[in-house]
Design a protein around this motif. Sequence first.
Motif, PDB file in Angstrom:
ATOM      1  N   ASP A 133       6.539  37.744 -81.397  1.00  0.00           N
ATOM      2  CA  ASP A 133       6.251  37.002 -82.618  1.00  0.00           C
ATOM      3  C   ASP A 133       4.965  36.199 -82.424  1.00  0.00           C
ATOM      4  O   ASP A 133       4.527  35.990 -81.286  1.00  0.00           O
ATOM      5  CB  ASP A 133       7.408  36.045 -82.946  1.00  0.00           C
ATOM      6  CG  ASP A 133       8.646  36.768 -83.462  1.00  0.00           C
ATOM      7  OD1 ASP A 133       8.597  37.995 -83.667  1.00  0.00           O
ATOM      8  OD2 ASP A 133       9.684  36.091 -83.645  1.00  0.00           O
ATOM      9  N   PRO A 134       4.375  35.697 -83.506  1.00  0.00           N
ATOM     10  CA  PRO A 134       3.141  34.910 -83.381  1.00  0.00           C
ATOM     11  C   PRO A 134       3.321  33.672 -82.501  1.00  0.00           C
ATOM     12  O   PRO A 134       4.403  33.073 -82.453  1.00  0.00           O
ATOM     13  CB  PRO A 134       2.833  34.500 -84.825  1.00  0.00           C
ATOM     14  CG  PRO A 134       3.523  35.522 -85.664  1.00  0.00           C
ATOM     15  CD  PRO A 134       4.752  35.903 -84.897  1.00  0.00           C
ATOM     16  N   LEU A 135       2.245  33.309 -81.820  1.00  0.00           N
ATOM     17  CA  LEU A 135       2.238  32.101 -80.992  1.00  0.00           C
ATOM     18  C   LEU A 135       2.357  30.859 -81.862  1.00  0.00           C
ATOM     19  O   LEU A 135       1.859  30.821 -82.987  1.00  0.00           O
ATOM     20  CB  LEU A 135       0.933  32.009 -80.201  1.00  0.00           C
ATOM     21  CG  LEU A 135       0.754  32.958 -79.036  1.00  0.00           C
ATOM     22  CD1 LEU A 135      -0.693  32.945 -78.569  1.00  0.00           C
ATOM     23  CD2 LEU A 135       1.690  32.599 -77.906  1.00  0.00           C
ATOM     24  N   GLN A 136       2.996  29.842 -81.304  1.00  0.00           N
ATOM     25  CA  GLN A 136       3.050  28.516 -81.910  1.00  0.00           C
ATOM     26  C   GLN A 136       2.509  27.527 -80.888  1.00  0.00           C
ATOM     27  O   GLN A 136       2.671  27.713 -79.680  1.00  0.00           O
ATOM     28  CB  GLN A 136       4.488  28.142 -82.272  1.00  0.00           C
ATOM     29  CG  GLN A 136       5.107  29.027 -83.328  1.00  0.00           C
ATOM     30  CD  GLN A 136       6.524  28.594 -83.639  1.00  0.00           C
ATOM     31  OE1 GLN A 136       7.302  28.267 -82.750  1.00  0.00           O
ATOM     32  NE2 GLN A 136       6.858  28.581 -84.916  1.00  0.00           N
ATOM     33  N   ILE A 137       1.880  26.470 -81.380  1.00  0.00           N
ATOM     34  CA  ILE A 137       1.232  25.476 -80.532  1.00  0.00           C
ATOM     35  C   ILE A 137       1.832  24.102 -80.834  1.00  0.00           C
ATOM     36  O   ILE A 137       2.160  23.793 -81.980  1.00  0.00           O
ATOM     37  CB  ILE A 137      -0.292  25.425 -80.821  1.00  0.00           C
ATOM     38  CG1 ILE A 137      -0.921  26.808 -80.713  1.00  0.00           C
ATOM     39  CG2 ILE A 137      -0.995  24.421 -79.916  1.00  0.00           C
ATOM     40  CD1 ILE A 137      -0.912  27.428 -79.368  1.00  0.00           C
ATOM     41  N   ALA A 138       1.949  23.263 -79.797  1.00  0.00           N
ATOM     42  CA  ALA A 138       2.418  21.879 -79.982  1.00  0.00           C
ATOM     43  C   ALA A 138       1.923  21.021 -78.830  1.00  0.00           C
ATOM     44  O   ALA A 138       1.454  21.522 -77.805  1.00  0.00           O
ATOM     45  CB  ALA A 138       3.942  21.827 -80.043  1.00  0.00           C
ATOM     46  N   ARG A 139       2.052  19.721 -79.008  1.00  0.00           N
ATOM     47  CA  ARG A 139       1.851  18.757 -77.922  1.00  0.00           C
ATOM     48  C   ARG A 139       3.241  18.352 -77.457  1.00  0.00           C
ATOM     49  O   ARG A 139       4.127  18.091 -78.271  1.00  0.00           O
ATOM     50  CB  ARG A 139       1.122  17.515 -78.426  1.00  0.00           C
ATOM     51  CG  ARG A 139      -0.258  17.746 -79.012  1.00  0.00           C
ATOM     52  CD  ARG A 139      -1.359  18.049 -78.017  1.00  0.00           C
ATOM     53  NE  ARG A 139      -1.571  17.072 -76.974  1.00  0.00           N
ATOM     54  CZ  ARG A 139      -2.373  16.023 -77.044  1.00  0.00           C
ATOM     55  NH1 ARG A 139      -3.040  15.777 -78.156  1.00  0.00           N
ATOM     56  NH2 ARG A 139      -2.523  15.212 -76.026  1.00  0.00           N
ATOM     57  N   VAL A 140       3.439  18.311 -76.146  1.00  0.00           N
ATOM     58  CA  VAL A 140       4.733  17.919 -75.587  1.00  0.00           C
ATOM     59  C   VAL A 140       4.516  16.784 -74.593  1.00  0.00           C
ATOM     60  O   VAL A 140       3.446  16.666 -73.997  1.00  0.00           O
ATOM     61  CB  VAL A 140       5.468  19.101 -74.916  1.00  0.00           C
ATOM     62  CG1 VAL A 140       5.704  20.226 -75.902  1.00  0.00           C
ATOM     63  CG2 VAL A 140       4.715  19.615 -73.707  1.00  0.00           C
ATOM     64  N   ASP A 141       5.528  15.979 -74.426  1.00  0.00           N
ATOM     65  CA  ASP A 141       5.466  14.874 -73.477  1.00  0.00           C
ATOM     66  C   ASP A 141       6.097  15.301 -72.158  1.00  0.00           C
ATOM     67  O   ASP A 141       7.069  16.052 -72.132  1.00  0.00           O
ATOM     68  CB  ASP A 141       6.234  13.662 -74.020  1.00  0.00           C
ATOM     69  CG  ASP A 141       5.584  13.083 -75.262  1.00  0.00           C
ATOM     70  OD1 ASP A 141       4.347  13.137 -75.363  1.00  0.00           O
ATOM     71  OD2 ASP A 141       6.319  12.587 -76.127  1.00  0.00           O
ATOM     72  N   ASN A 142       5.554  14.764 -71.057  1.00  0.00           N
ATOM     73  CA  ASN A 142       6.222  14.963 -69.772  1.00  0.00           C
ATOM     74  C   ASN A 142       6.985  13.690 -69.434  1.00  0.00           C
ATOM     75  O   ASN A 142       7.036  12.748 -70.236  1.00  0.00           O
ATOM     76  CB  ASN A 142       5.235  15.389 -68.678  1.00  0.00           C
ATOM     77  CG  ASN A 142       4.252  14.306 -68.278  1.00  0.00           C
ATOM     78  OD1 ASN A 142       4.374  13.141 -68.666  1.00  0.00           O
ATOM     79  ND2 ASN A 142       3.259  14.679 -67.495  1.00  0.00           N
ATOM     80  N   ALA A 143       7.565  13.647 -68.249  1.00  0.00           N
ATOM     81  CA  ALA A 143       8.407  12.512 -67.852  1.00  0.00           C
ATOM     82  C   ALA A 143       7.630  11.200 -67.772  1.00  0.00           C
ATOM     83  O   ALA A 143       8.220  10.122 -67.853  1.00  0.00           O
ATOM     84  CB  ALA A 143       9.088  12.811 -66.513  1.00  0.00           C
ATOM     85  N   ARG A 144       6.315  11.273 -67.618  1.00  0.00           N
ATOM     86  CA  ARG A 144       5.479  10.062 -67.567  1.00  0.00           C
ATOM     87  C   ARG A 144       4.981   9.645 -68.946  1.00  0.00           C
ATOM     88  O   ARG A 144       4.220   8.699 -69.070  1.00  0.00           O
ATOM     89  CB  ARG A 144       4.260  10.295 -66.681  1.00  0.00           C
ATOM     90  CG  ARG A 144       4.564  10.405 -65.222  1.00  0.00           C
ATOM     91  CD  ARG A 144       3.254  10.443 -64.443  1.00  0.00           C
ATOM     92  NE  ARG A 144       3.520  10.780 -63.075  1.00  0.00           N
ATOM     93  CZ  ARG A 144       2.817  11.638 -62.360  1.00  0.00           C
ATOM     94  NH1 ARG A 144       1.775  12.242 -62.886  1.00  0.00           N
ATOM     95  NH2 ARG A 144       3.130  11.886 -61.113  1.00  0.00           N
TER      96      ARG A 144
END
Length: 179
Positions: A133-144
Amino acid sequence: MITDTPQPRPEQTLHWRTLEHPIQAPRHLRRWLTDEGSLTRLLKRASRGRFSVRVLRQEYGRPGAGETVALGLNPRQSVLIREVLLCGAGEPWVYARTVIPATTLRGRHRTLKLIGSRSLGSLLFNDPGMRRDPLQIARVDNARGERLWARRSIFHLDDKPLLVCEVFLPALEGIQYPA
């Protein structure tokens, strides 16, 4: 976990956008984020063959809310969750999380649970029954609490889905995209 790298939590991210929308990613990440081919193949080339997969965990569990929606699952459905670091010269460049519904692990695809430290991408892109399927993009947070860029897509193996999310870690910033 077997690493000091603070792990991203893409399963908690609900705001994914398809590539039809312009992305505001830094210039050095845009080609990494939008390439629709095998990320494994790109990382192998960028690392000049010094590529490795470090398995963080692989176990049955519950998908995150966004993963449940993306795969059209019952929130209580058990899935196989695989988390790995994709490394160049031993340095983690990408955190990858794969969510595989139990129904996908039947028949000839049951071997997906046995891949160990092999790259999932090398298996997916060599499977004649695979479509993506088409790619999706996002910003994600890490543990810091750091915001990292990520992409995800659903792969279908003989029409059975699995979700792959790849989070680009800060160490990839200095790595040139292989032409």
